[in-house]
Design a protein around this motif. Structure first.
Motif, PDB file in Angstrom:
ATOM      1  N   ILE A  87     -31.859   6.836  48.773  1.00  0.00           N
ATOM      2  CA  ILE A  87     -31.918   6.032  47.540  1.00  0.00           C
ATOM      3  C   ILE A  87     -30.522   5.502  47.213  1.00  0.00           C
ATOM      4  CG2 ILE A  87     -32.223   6.148  45.025  1.00  0.00           C
ATOM      5  CD1 ILE A  87     -34.621   8.021  45.577  1.00  0.00           C
ATOM      6  N   CYS A  88     -29.527   6.390  47.316  1.00  0.00           N
ATOM      7  CA  CYS A  88     -28.139   5.975  47.049  1.00  0.00           C
ATOM      8  C   CYS A  88     -27.678   4.923  48.055  1.00  0.00           C
ATOM      9  CB  CYS A  88     -27.215   7.192  47.084  1.00  0.00           C
ATOM     10  SG  CYS A  88     -27.422   8.305  45.684  1.00  0.00           S
ATOM     11  N   ARG A  89     -28.071   5.108  49.325  1.00  0.00           N
ATOM     12  CA  ARG A  89     -27.720   4.096  50.340  1.00  0.00           C
ATOM     13  C   ARG A  89     -28.336   2.747  50.000  1.00  0.00           C
ATOM     14  NH1 ARG A  89     -28.186   5.956  56.565  1.00  0.00           N
ATOM     15  NH2 ARG A  89     -27.956   3.698  56.731  1.00  0.00           N
ATOM     16  N   GLY A  90     -29.586   2.762  49.546  1.00  0.00           N
ATOM     17  CA  GLY A  90     -30.260   1.518  49.188  1.00  0.00           C
ATOM     18  C   GLY A  90     -29.581   0.829  48.009  1.00  0.00           C
ATOM     19  N   ILE A  91     -29.210   1.618  46.993  1.00  0.00           N
ATOM     20  CA  ILE A  91     -28.515   1.045  45.828  1.00  0.00           C
ATOM     21  C   ILE A  91     -27.177   0.454  46.260  1.00  0.00           C
ATOM     22  CG2 ILE A  91     -27.382   1.618  43.637  1.00  0.00           C
ATOM     23  CD1 ILE A  91     -29.616   3.717  43.220  1.00  0.00           C
ATOM     24  N   GLY A  92     -26.452   1.212  47.097  1.00  0.00           N
ATOM     25  CA  GLY A  92     -25.156   0.725  47.573  1.00  0.00           C
ATOM     26  C   GLY A  92     -25.282  -0.546  48.398  1.00  0.00           C
ATOM     27  N   THR A  93     -26.324  -0.601  49.273  1.00  0.00           N
ATOM     28  CA  THR A  93     -26.543  -1.787  50.100  1.00  0.00           C
ATOM     29  C   THR A  93     -26.836  -3.010  49.231  1.00  0.00           C
ATOM     30  OG1 THR A  93     -27.397  -0.447  51.918  1.00  0.00           O
ATOM     31  CG2 THR A  93     -27.966  -2.780  51.937  1.00  0.00           C
ATOM     32  N   PHE A  94     -27.694  -2.818  48.199  1.00  0.00           N
ATOM     33  CA  PHE A  94     -28.024  -3.947  47.318  1.00  0.00           C
ATOM     34  C   PHE A  94     -26.796  -4.433  46.559  1.00  0.00           C
ATOM     35  CE2 PHE A  94     -28.956  -5.364  42.989  1.00  0.00           C
ATOM     36  CZ  PHE A  94     -29.668  -6.513  43.265  1.00  0.00           C
ATOM     37  N   LEU A  95     -26.079  -3.502  45.920  1.00  0.00           N
ATOM     38  CA  LEU A  95     -24.902  -3.901  45.138  1.00  0.00           C
ATOM     39  C   LEU A  95     -23.883  -4.610  46.023  1.00  0.00           C
ATOM     40  CD1 LEU A  95     -24.303  -0.748  42.873  1.00  0.00           C
ATOM     41  CD2 LEU A  95     -25.092  -3.003  42.147  1.00  0.00           C
ATOM     42  N   GLY A  96     -23.619  -4.028  47.199  1.00  0.00           N
ATOM     43  CA  GLY A  96     -22.626  -4.616  48.097  1.00  0.00           C
ATOM     44  C   GLY A  96     -23.041  -5.973  48.618  1.00  0.00           C
ATOM     45  N   GLY A  97     -24.291  -6.075  49.118  1.00  0.00           N
ATOM     46  CA  GLY A  97     -24.750  -7.326  49.730  1.00  0.00           C
ATOM     47  C   GLY A  97     -24.912  -8.458  48.738  1.00  0.00           C
ATOM     48  N   TYR A  98     -25.572  -8.188  47.606  1.00  0.00           N
ATOM     49  CA  TYR A  98     -25.861  -9.262  46.652  1.00  0.00           C
ATOM     50  C   TYR A  98     -24.587  -9.807  46.016  1.00  0.00           C
ATOM     51  CZ  TYR A  98     -27.540 -11.691  42.524  1.00  0.00           C
ATOM     52  OH  TYR A  98     -27.760 -12.650  41.557  1.00  0.00           O
ATOM     53  N   PHE A  99     -23.739  -8.919  45.545  1.00  0.00           N
ATOM     54  CA  PHE A  99     -22.536  -9.393  44.846  1.00  0.00           C
ATOM     55  C   PHE A  99     -21.509  -9.979  45.813  1.00  0.00           C
ATOM     56  CE2 PHE A  99     -24.254  -6.544  41.556  1.00  0.00           C
ATOM     57  CZ  PHE A  99     -24.287  -7.448  40.510  1.00  0.00           C
ATOM     58  N   MET A 100     -21.518  -9.536  47.089  1.00  0.00           N
ATOM     59  CA  MET A 100     -20.640 -10.166  48.071  1.00  0.00           C
ATOM     60  C   MET A 100     -21.125 -11.581  48.368  1.00  0.00           C
ATOM     61  SD  MET A 100     -17.911 -10.012  49.701  1.00  0.00           S
ATOM     62  CE  MET A 100     -17.505  -8.293  49.422  1.00  0.00           C
ATOM     63  N   ALA A 101     -22.454 -11.785  48.376  1.00  0.00           N
ATOM     64  CA  ALA A 101     -23.003 -13.126  48.582  1.00  0.00           C
ATOM     65  C   ALA A 101     -22.597 -14.050  47.427  1.00  0.00           C
ATOM     66  CB  ALA A 101     -24.522 -13.066  48.696  1.00  0.00           C
ATOM     67  N   LYS A 102     -22.583 -13.522  46.186  1.00  0.00           N
ATOM     68  CA  LYS A 102     -22.139 -14.327  45.041  1.00  0.00           C
ATOM     69  C   LYS A 102     -20.668 -14.714  45.197  1.00  0.00           C
ATOM     70  CE  LYS A 102     -23.474 -13.652  40.785  1.00  0.00           C
ATOM     71  NZ  LYS A 102     -24.418 -14.716  40.472  1.00  0.00           N
ATOM     72  N   VAL A 103     -19.864 -13.764  45.649  1.00  0.00           N
ATOM     73  CA  VAL A 103     -18.440 -14.054  45.869  1.00  0.00           C
ATOM     74  C   VAL A 103     -18.279 -15.158  46.904  1.00  0.00           C
ATOM     75  CG1 VAL A 103     -16.271 -13.129  46.790  1.00  0.00           C
ATOM     76  CG2 VAL A 103     -17.631 -11.749  45.213  1.00  0.00           C
ATOM     77  N   ALA A 104     -18.988 -15.023  48.037  1.00  0.00           N
ATOM     78  CA  ALA A 104     -18.851 -15.993  49.126  1.00  0.00           C
ATOM     79  C   ALA A 104     -19.291 -17.381  48.700  1.00  0.00           C
ATOM     80  CB  ALA A 104     -19.669 -15.535  50.338  1.00  0.00           C
ATOM     81  N   ASN A 105     -20.413 -17.466  48.002  1.00  0.00           N
ATOM     82  CA  ASN A 105     -20.895 -18.779  47.576  1.00  0.00           C
ATOM     83  C   ASN A 105     -19.971 -19.413  46.547  1.00  0.00           C
ATOM     84  OD1 ASN A 105     -23.716 -19.590  48.741  1.00  0.00           O
ATOM     85  ND2 ASN A 105     -23.801 -17.381  48.464  1.00  0.00           N
ATOM     86  N   ASN A 106     -19.367 -18.605  45.683  1.00  0.00           N
ATOM     87  CA  ASN A 106     -18.382 -19.143  44.738  1.00  0.00           C
ATOM     88  C   ASN A 106     -17.155 -19.675  45.468  1.00  0.00           C
ATOM     89  OD1 ASN A 106     -19.979 -18.527  42.565  1.00  0.00           O
ATOM     90  ND2 ASN A 106     -18.882 -16.673  41.982  1.00  0.00           N
ATOM     91  N   VAL A 107     -16.725 -18.953  46.511  1.00  0.00           N
ATOM     92  CA  VAL A 107     -15.560 -19.391  47.288  1.00  0.00           C
ATOM     93  C   VAL A 107     -15.847 -20.721  47.983  1.00  0.00           C
ATOM     94  CG1 VAL A 107     -14.143 -18.872  49.317  1.00  0.00           C
ATOM     95  CG2 VAL A 107     -14.585 -17.094  47.626  1.00  0.00           C
ATOM     96  N   VAL A 108     -17.017 -20.825  48.613  1.00  0.00           N
ATOM     97  CA  VAL A 108     -17.367 -22.059  49.318  1.00  0.00           C
ATOM     98  C   VAL A 108     -17.499 -23.216  48.336  1.00  0.00           C
ATOM     99  CG1 VAL A 108     -19.162 -23.195  50.680  1.00  0.00           C
ATOM    100  CG2 VAL A 108     -18.404 -20.905  51.286  1.00  0.00           C
ATOM    101  N   TYR A 109     -18.082 -22.937  47.160  1.00  0.00           N
ATOM    102  CA  TYR A 109     -18.185 -23.974  46.124  1.00  0.00           C
ATOM    103  C   TYR A 109     -16.789 -24.458  45.719  1.00  0.00           C
ATOM    104  CZ  TYR A 109     -18.731 -25.949  41.454  1.00  0.00           C
ATOM    105  OH  TYR A 109     -18.647 -26.770  40.356  1.00  0.00           O
TER     106      TYR A 109
END
Length: 603
Positions: A87-109
């Motif tokens: 469960i903790c791995r799943g929470i960590g994967t979601f937090l890491g993946g989703y918010f890193m995608a937001k960072v990347a898309n903001n950078v590209v924008y």
């Protein structure tokens, strides 16, 4: 083309002092605005990484419980612990993946908007020096590579890197001597990764150049599809595209081969290290103080290191693609913008223009475009430039809005050197109607009230359309002013596009007007209507009209014949005919071949 791309690749690599770290750190500078998302992502990856040694620790507990015969006591606790870890791995994967995608898309924008903001400020010489497809590849393909270097690369670097640190820390805690033996293979892995990095960067740059070649050919074929069809260029264009696409394919395959060799090589090194590790671990002198659970947990942690270390080396190719793309992007962003040396602000010019022994040569050209041009044009008067194609007529006109810079004390407006005016103020006082009309993919209203005219009220826009004799056909369209014109006005006829461009110039109401064959795209009926509109447009404005048809400029105040960058004759229509020189010859040729056209009456 292949040789050219290879040379270009080597030049790029030689310019970048292999300072991939500096380039990547500059790229990460764009992350600052998304620091909160990055923090949440790091927290997520920390949670994920912490669960790996926790899983190894749980294995130790299970083995010790089984070996000591205490199964009943931990029967409920162990399944709950397994569920909790995942469960903790799943929470960590979601937090890491989703918010890193937001960072990347903001950078590209941010990168894309920065690049476009830079693009509109670059001098005209840049647009003439680079193919459109190559420029679009920078805005699209290169920035896409940056997304990978941030999302995938940083995700793996953080998640797998923290996992490696956690597992190594756990192994050191369990048995530091065995852990040091395992760490001896790290320099060998580092050597493999270092070699692969240089090759990945070189191949990534070649792929970018090859992708630019693909977009160049495609862009030209799309824009010139009618010429391709009429002149039977289909096979030629297919062959050009095939060569460009093949070069891109070859570079991609070389990249994949390097990547495919890199991963199994690192895996073999890790397997070799594991084999040696187990051999030493089975020695009684080393493992004497370890319980069966310790032994299993240590080997489990060592085995779990393989996947994150493999992914860390695999991400290297993505990282190098991003660095190569970033270098291309930053090279573009660091280009010199259009220079504005002017300091004088002006609301409205009178429009008196004077050329004083003006010479001009395009950047990088061997031939001088204009030689010792001396001419004076009073405010509100009309100057017509005539001559053969390539004689320098358009160059004379394009220097007035400072699309290219001329030397000081060569071109004056209202008695002041053109370089002294602030560029924005100067251009606000100039209206332009080209032979090749430029319309944007929007509505008719957007194209008439363009730029800083966009807030103009509808009645004023309609008046401008009426003055350009465009309102009649606009009314007949289903959506009227809100009719979409398509890319470059493709949904309208040539005459309709020309009238919209003239309406835009009328709405601007600038004191200086440049007409570059403004009636060339019109049929006879439209031309008559447009010339009546041009009468109103030219009234009390300084007008520079570039014309091939002499019948349209007979009443100009000054007619200048330009040949090989020099003014060979100047005067009124009657004066030039009386000279019986170059103008008279051009006039006789045209009127012996074509019926007379409607002339522009200059009031």
């Amino acid at each position: 083309m292949q040789d050219h791309d290879n040379i270009q690749t080597d030049e790029v690599l030689s310019k970048a002092p292999v300072s991939g770290v500096k380039i990547y750190l500059r790229l990460l500078g764009y992350v600052r605005s998304s620091w909160l998302y990055l923090l949440l992502s790091v927290i997520g990856y920390l949670i994920y990484a912490a669960m790996e040694p926790a899983l190894a620790g749980l294995m130790k507990h299970i083995v010790d419980v089984v070996s000591e015969g205490k199964i009943t006591e931990s029967r409920t606790l162990i399944p709950l612990a397994i569920l909790g870890i995942f469960i903790c791995r799943g929470i960590g994967t979601f937090l890491g993946g989703y918010f890193m995608a937001k960072v990347a898309n903001n950078v590209v924008y941010d990168l894309r908007t920065s690049m476009f903001n830079k693009l509109v400020l670059l001098p005209s010489s840049y647009y003439h020096s680079i193919p459109t497809g190559r420029l679009l590849a920078k805005l699209t393909y290169d920035t896409e590579q940056v997304i990978g270097s941030i999302t995938q690369a940083i995700r793996v670097l953080l998640r797998e890197g923290l996992t490696v640190v956690g597992l190594l820390g756990y192994m050191l805690y369990m048995n530091w001597r065995l852990s040091i033996l395992f760490l001896l293979v790290v320099p060998l892995i580092g050597f493999v990764v270092s070699y692969a990095s240089k090759r990945f960067r070189k191949l990534s740059t070649r792929i970018q150049n090859a992708m630019g070649g693909v977009t160049d050919v495609a862009s030209e074929a799309i824009k010139g599809h009618e010429v391709v069809k009429i002149f039977g260029g289909t096979e030629y264009e297919r062959e050009r595209f095939r060569k460009a696409a093949n070069e891109n394919r070859r570079s991609q395959l070389k990249m994949e081969m390097t990547k495919s060799l890199n991963v199994p090589l690192v895996q073999f090194i890790l397997a070799f290290a594991m084999a040696i590790l187990i051999w030493f671990a089975l020695s009684p002198s080393i493992s004497s103080n370890m319980t069966p659970g310790d032994f299993i947990a240590f080997l489990t942690a060592a085995g779990m290191l393989g996947k994150p270390m493999r992914q860390l080396t695999d991400v290297n190719s993505i990282l190098q693609k991003g660095i190569a793309a970033s270098y291309s992007i930053f090279e573009f962003l660091d280009m010199d913008e259009e220079v504005d040396k002017g300091s004088k602000s002006i609301d409205r010019l009178k429009g008196e223009i004077e050329w004083r022994s003006m010479s001009f040569q395009y950047p990088g050209a061997e031939k001088t475009a204009l030689k010792e041009i001396t001419l004076s044009l009073s405010a509100g008067k009309t100057l017509a430039l005539v001559g053969r194609s390539g004689s320098g007529k358009s160059t004379m006109a394009n220097l007035i809005p400072r699309f290219y810079d001329v030397g000081d004390e060569q071109l004056y407006i209202d008695g002041l050197s053109i370089n002294d005016y602030q560029l924005k103020d100067l251009r606000q006082n100039i209206a332009l109607v080209n032979q090749q009309v430029v319309l944007f993919n929007g509505t008719i209203r957007d194209n008439i009230a363009y730029g800083y005219l966009q807030d103009t009220d509808e009645n004023t826009v309609i008046e401008a359309a009426k003055a350009a004799n465009a309102w009649e056909f606009i009314q007949e369209l289903d959506a009227g002013l809100d009719t979409l014109v398509g890319e470059n006005g493709v949904l309208l006829s040539g005459g309709q596009r020309q009238r919209i461009a003239i309406a835009r110039a009328i709405l601007k109401n600038a004191p200086i007007l440049i007409l570059d064959e403004a009636t060339s795209a019109l049929d006879t009926e439209s031309e008559r209507a447009i010339q009546l509109a041009l009468e109103n447009l030219m009234e009390n404005r300084t007008t520079i009209a570039i014309a091939h048809r002499l019948s349209t400029i007979e009443n100009a105040d000054i007619i200048a014949v330009v040949d090989h960058g020099e003014i060979v004759e100047k005067g009124s229509h009657s004066e030039l005919l009386a000279m019986n020189g170059a103008y008279a010859q051009l006039h006789n040729q045209q009127f012996s071949e074509t019926p007379p056209a409607i002339t522009i009456e200059n009031s």
